[in-house]
Design a protein around this motif. Structure first.
Motif, short mmCIF file in Angstrom:
data_model
loop_
_atom_site.label_atom_id
_atom_site.label_comp_id
_atom_site.label_asym_id
_atom_site.label_seq_id
_atom_site.Cartn_x
_atom_site.Cartn_y
_atom_site.Cartn_z
N HIS A 148 -4.00 -14.88 -40.74
CA HIS A 148 -5.42 -14.70 -40.41
C HIS A 148 -5.82 -15.68 -39.31
O HIS A 148 -5.39 -16.84 -39.29
CB HIS A 148 -6.26 -14.91 -41.66
CG HIS A 148 -7.69 -14.47 -41.53
ND1 HIS A 148 -8.62 -15.19 -40.83
CD2 HIS A 148 -8.34 -13.37 -42.01
CE1 HIS A 148 -9.79 -14.57 -40.89
NE2 HIS A 148 -9.64 -13.46 -41.61
N THR A 168 -8.51 -17.36 -38.80
CA THR A 168 -9.14 -18.58 -39.29
C THR A 168 -8.10 -19.54 -39.84
O THR A 168 -8.16 -20.76 -39.59
CB THR A 168 -10.17 -18.25 -40.38
OG1 THR A 168 -11.20 -17.43 -39.81
CG2 THR A 168 -10.79 -19.51 -40.95
N ALA A 180 -6.34 -21.19 -36.97
CA ALA A 180 -7.19 -22.19 -36.31
C ALA A 180 -7.28 -23.46 -37.14
O ALA A 180 -7.25 -24.58 -36.60
CB ALA A 180 -8.58 -21.61 -36.07
N LEU A 181 -7.38 -23.33 -38.45
CA LEU A 181 -7.45 -24.50 -39.33
C LEU A 181 -6.14 -25.28 -39.28
O LEU A 181 -6.14 -26.52 -39.22
CB LEU A 181 -7.77 -24.06 -40.75
CG LEU A 181 -9.19 -23.50 -40.97
CD1 LEU A 181 -9.30 -22.86 -42.36
CD2 LEU A 181 -10.24 -24.60 -40.81
N ARG A 196 -12.39 -15.47 -46.88
CA ARG A 196 -11.88 -16.07 -45.65
C ARG A 196 -11.03 -17.30 -45.97
O ARG A 196 -11.35 -18.05 -46.91
CB ARG A 196 -13.03 -16.50 -44.74
CG ARG A 196 -13.89 -15.34 -44.23
CD ARG A 196 -14.91 -15.85 -43.23
NE ARG A 196 -14.26 -16.43 -42.05
CZ ARG A 196 -14.88 -17.24 -41.20
NH1 ARG A 196 -16.14 -17.59 -41.40
NH2 ARG A 196 -14.23 -17.72 -40.15
N ALA A 253 -9.57 -20.99 -46.16
CA ALA A 253 -10.26 -22.28 -46.20
C ALA A 253 -9.24 -23.40 -46.25
O ALA A 253 -8.11 -23.22 -46.74
CB ALA A 253 -11.19 -22.36 -47.41
N THR A 283 -14.13 -24.15 -43.74
CA THR A 283 -13.82 -22.80 -43.27
C THR A 283 -13.86 -22.68 -41.75
O THR A 283 -13.72 -21.59 -41.22
CB THR A 283 -14.79 -21.78 -43.89
OG1 THR A 283 -16.13 -22.20 -43.59
CG2 THR A 283 -14.60 -21.69 -45.40
N ASP A 284 -14.03 -23.82 -41.06
CA ASP A 284 -14.00 -23.79 -39.61
C ASP A 284 -13.43 -25.12 -39.12
O ASP A 284 -13.48 -26.14 -39.83
CB ASP A 284 -15.39 -23.56 -39.02
CG ASP A 284 -16.35 -24.67 -39.38
OD1 ASP A 284 -16.36 -25.70 -38.67
OD2 ASP A 284 -17.07 -24.52 -40.39
#
Length: 691
Positions: free
Chosen positions: A607, A609, A612-613, A651, A653, A667-668
């Motif tokens: 995913h 997200t 990116a994490l 989403r 985390a 989450t971001d």
């Protein structure tokens, strides 16, 4: 009567070896033997003392002594008559080198290479030195005087020799003993870190004085302590070191890569050899420093150094060679230096003045009438147009330099040094967003883990020309396990985690000491007088320090308490040593165990997200963290603090878990960076009790 043991022929046996250093001596008139049970058996059978000579392929003074003494027929005849002569490549047998170098230090001598030690037929040291000239000079006796004097003393003064042997063996045994103590606490970290900061050169960076070495283990520890102690000075000395080295003569401004050290206190005149281990560790430091304070200089030097690795150090198998020599055509630095006339003849007339002013090119030169290119006096980046001109000039000189006779390359592959490169490439790939560097790391890792693997699962230490050069040592298993964990963090591939755990288990089986910590040599090594055990870092991190880091990371990633206990046992075996300040890698591992964070990315790893994490965590400047992807957090071991903590609202985390507790989900990337910034502060009301 039993038959006398058959002795090897009276000839030089080094031609049967694969080490480039040993092969450099294969045509000497000396009856050299490679180190091993056969050579030691010959010494016992003949009753002759052993002359042990240790060096490495890129060693300038090793070449000098070879030309002056080992190639001289009269000197060789004397050596052959009086001694069993054994050559050791210190890079192939660092355990042997360390043992006899320690003996030399105990004799009150300053260490260095070539190392020249005299041993009994039982391989017990009784006297030694380093380089000896062919004629008496600089207050040193000639090498032939030394040979005659030592042989006569061995023959006539057996009592004194035995006294020396007993004293040295006792001291070496004590040096290998455990020095247990409680795990380091905040006061210890503070005392050691600030003491090291005070020992640095506030103007030129690095440690005070000359010669100047990069000392990466020290500065990596200080970088980590910046995050532990919130001491800006710990980071400032790292930045100063990297800026000064990267603009000095120790850096190759045309071809990339750093030389082993500078002979002066200002990073201008290098000892021109380039070592794989230095460049690996400096690359990792550049990545960490860039993550903390992005700088074009760091990005450029990292890219140029990786370019050098790929262009000049890559072997056919995909791993990296050990070193480049300091000498070419019999002269130190000849390949790298320039005269003003050469520069004037090659560069465009309208551009040459800018280049010469920037890179310190003058008629008189800055070293023995020649110029070592450097930007010490003009370190700041110029305008884009000016930098483009300089880059064009560098390319012209680089292409012209390619026609020169290059320095010799030691192309043997060492497992531990390649482990350092793999870990550095993985870190740098994440920080500088270079997936191609990650591919380089995976390729080198694959070669070492597959090709350099013995049938019992142990790693081999050295490999060249399709043959193993030496059995595996503690450092090989520790450095490659650390490399595997770096690749696991970066890729999320669990097989790397499993490989690291396997090698850590092999270390327990073959290298563990009863009182804690690990010996350098395996339990079945038959040619080691005393198995050394130390956590003191040298130019490379100690095997015990690296193994403690591996164990701490395995605990952070798995939650398995056996790894916590293993790390505590390794660290505790040396924690009582009065010289613990010389063990920065072990101290960094202790900090990692106590306060290291695991960033657990829960959810589908594919995913956007989640990716990116993970990238955010991998590019964070604090080295005391691990990254774990958890597609199904309920599958994490029950002892892991992130067990059951999953995605939020469908989403992915991220959870920052430290000291048994985890933060609220991020989450971001911005929220995750904020959570990671709270390095030493308790998580307090941010503890997440539910997903």
């Amino acid at each position: 009567m039993p038959e006398a043991p058959s002795l090897p022929p009276p000839e030089n046996l080094l031609r049967h070896t694969t080490s480039p250093y040993l092969l450099q001596h294969a045509d000497n008139p000396v009856h050299w033997r490679p180190w091993g049970p056969e050579a030691l058996a010959e010494a016992r059978a003949t009753g002759k003392p052993i002359l042990l000579s240790v060096g490495y392929a890129a060693c300038h003074w090793c070449h000098v002594m070879a030309h002056e003494s080992f190639e001289d027929p009269e000197t060789a005849a004397l050596m052959n008559r009086l001694f069993v002569n054994i050559k050791v490549d210190r890079e192939e047998r660092p355990d042997i080198d360390a043992l006899y170098m320690n003996a030399l230090h105990l004799l009150g001598e300053q260490g260095g290479w070539p190392l020249t030690m005299f041993l009994t037929p039982e391989a017990e040291p009784f006297w030694g030195g380093t380089y000896f000239p062919p004629e008496p000079r600089w207050g040193r006796p000639s090498f032939r005087q030394v040979l005659l004097g030592v042989a006569e003393a061995y023959r006539k003064e057996g009592g004194k020799v035995a006294q020396n042997v007993a004293a040295l063996k006792g001291a070496l045994t004590r040096m290998a003993a455990a020095t247990p103590g409680p795990l380091p606490i905040e006061a210890t970290f503070n005392r050691v870190a600030l003491g090291l900061v005070r020992a640095t050169d506030a103007r030129e960076g690095g440690l005070v004085g000359a010669p100047k070495f990069p000392n990466p283990p020290i500065f990596r520890f200080l970088w980590q302590m910046h995050h532990r102690l919130d001491q800006p000075a710990c980071a400032e000395v790292v930045h100063l070191l990297l800026r000064r080295m990267s603009q000095g003569g120790i850096y190759d401004h045309l071809g990339g890569g750093y030389a082993r050290y500078s002979v002066d206190a200002i990073w201008l005149v290098p000892h021109f050899e380039k070592m794989l281990y230095d460049n690996a560790q400096i690359l990792e430091l550049l990545a960490l420093a860039h993550a903390g304070a992005p700088a074009p200089l760091y990005a450029a030097r990292a890219a140029e150094t990786v370019g050098w690795l790929e262009r000049e150090m890559l072997t056919a198998g995909g791993a990296y060679a050990s070193s480049l020599d300091a000498d070419s055509e019999g002269e130190e630095g000849r390949f790298y230096v320039w005269t003003e006339a050469e520069v004037d003849a090659l560069l465009p007339p309208e551009e040459v003045a800018l280049f010469k002013a920037t890179y310190d090119v003058t008629a008189q030169g800055n070293w023995e009438g020649k110029t070592i290119l450097n930007r010490r006096r003009h370190p700041q980046r110029l305008s884009d147009d000016a930098e483009a001109i300089l880059a064009r000039c560098r390319r012209i000189l680089f292409e012209a330099r390619a026609s020169r006779v290059p320095p010799g390359r030691d192309d043997k592959v060492l497992a531990d040094w390649n482990g350092l490169v793999v870990a550095a490439l993985a870190r740098a790939a994440a920080v500088f967003d270079r997936p191609d560097w990650l591919a380089h790391a995976r390729r080198a890792f694959q070669f070492v883990s597959e090709t350099m693997c013995a049938p019992d699962g142990r790693l081999l230490h050295a490999w060249r020309a399709g043959r193993a050069g030496a059995a595996g040592l503690l450092e090989d298993h520790a450095a490659m396990a650390r490399a595997a964990l770096a690749l696991h963090d970066t890729t999320g591939d669990r097989t790397y985690l499993e490989r690291a755990a396997t090698w850590a288990g092999i270390a327990d089986r073959y290298f563990a000491a009863p009182e804690g910590g690990y010996y350098a040599s395996a339990a079945d090594a038959t040619d080691v007088l005393i198995r050394g055990r130390s956590a003191v870092d040298n130019a490379t991190p100690s095997g015990n320090g690296l193994m403690a880091e591996v164990q701490a990371r395995l605990f952070l990633l798995t939650g398995d308490d056996r790894w916590r206990k293993a790390a505590e046992r390794t660290i505790g075996a040396f924690a009582g040593h009065e010289g613990i300040a010389a063990m920065p890698t072990l101290l960094a591992a202790a900090d990692l165990l106590a306060e290291g964070a695991t960033v657990v990315v829960a959810g589908d790893p594919g995913h956007g997200t989640a990716q990116a994490l993970a990238r955010t965590a991998l590019a964070h400047p604090d080295p005391a963290l691990a990254v774990l992807r958890a597609p199904d957090p309920s599958a994490l071991p029950a002892g892991h603090p992130a067990h059951g903590k999953g995605p939020v609202g469908g989403r992915p985390a991220a959870y920052v878990c430290r000291a048994g507790t985890c933060s609220l989900p991020a989450t971001d990337p911005t929220t995750l960076r904020r959570a990671l910034a709270r390095r030493a502060a308790p998580l307090g009301d941010e503890v997440a009790t539910t997903a």
